[in-house]
Write an enzyme that holds these catalytic residues in place. Structure first.
Site, PDB file in Angstrom:
ATOM      1  CE  LYS A   9     -51.066 -40.029   3.845  1.00 48.42           C
ATOM      2  NZ  LYS A   9     -50.033 -39.000   3.780  1.00 48.42           N
ATOM      3  CB  SER A  25     -63.874 -51.510  -6.814  1.00 51.19           C
ATOM      4  OG  SER A  25     -64.069 -52.828  -6.334  1.00 51.19           O
ATOM      5  CE1 TYR A  58     -66.703 -49.803  -7.537  1.00 52.84           C
ATOM      6  CE2 TYR A  58     -65.491 -49.306  -9.541  1.00 52.84           C
ATOM      7  CZ  TYR A  58     -66.324 -50.141  -8.819  1.00 52.84           C
ATOM      8  OH  TYR A  58     -66.765 -51.304  -9.371  1.00 52.84           O
TER       9      TYR A  58
END
Length: 116
Positions: A9, A25, A58
């Protein structure tokens, strides 16, 4: 049985750009990716604190120590430069593995420099 848990995170990082015409992305400063144990191509969830948007995309590497956080392609419609986001990745572990697992949590400063 396996469960999905938070693996990494990056908490409260500032968006530095949004590029609608890029293929897709999120570009993340390579130093932040390393600190959070996120690899290029890894699926990440993005939570926008400013507007409540949530999306998946991603990760791709940005220039190391640049502070870059750029949402690309359609995701660029979900953020604005200066928005504060949380970037989260997940892993799949057995329940026993998950009990002992410690996620990589990164708390960058206001210039997106990596702090642990």
């Amino acid at each position: 049985m396996q469960i999905q848990v938070v693996k990494s995170k990056i908490h409260r990082v500032s968006v530095t750009g949004a590029d609608l015409n890029y293929i897709g992305s999120i570009t993340i400063d390579e130093a932040l990716m390393d600190a959070a144990n996120i690899i290029e191509g890894e699926k990440v969830s993005i939570v926008n604190i400013n507007n409540g948007e949530r999306l998946e995309t991603y990760a791709i590497k940005g220039i190391r120590n640049s502070g870059e956080i750029t949402l690309n392609g359609p995701a660029a419609r979900k953020v604005q430069k200066g928005d504060i986001i949380i970037i989260i990745s997940y892993g799949i572990l057995t329940i026993e593995e998950a009990k002992a697992f410690k996620p990589a949590l990164v708390f960058p400063d206001e210039t997106n420099n990596s702090l642990r």
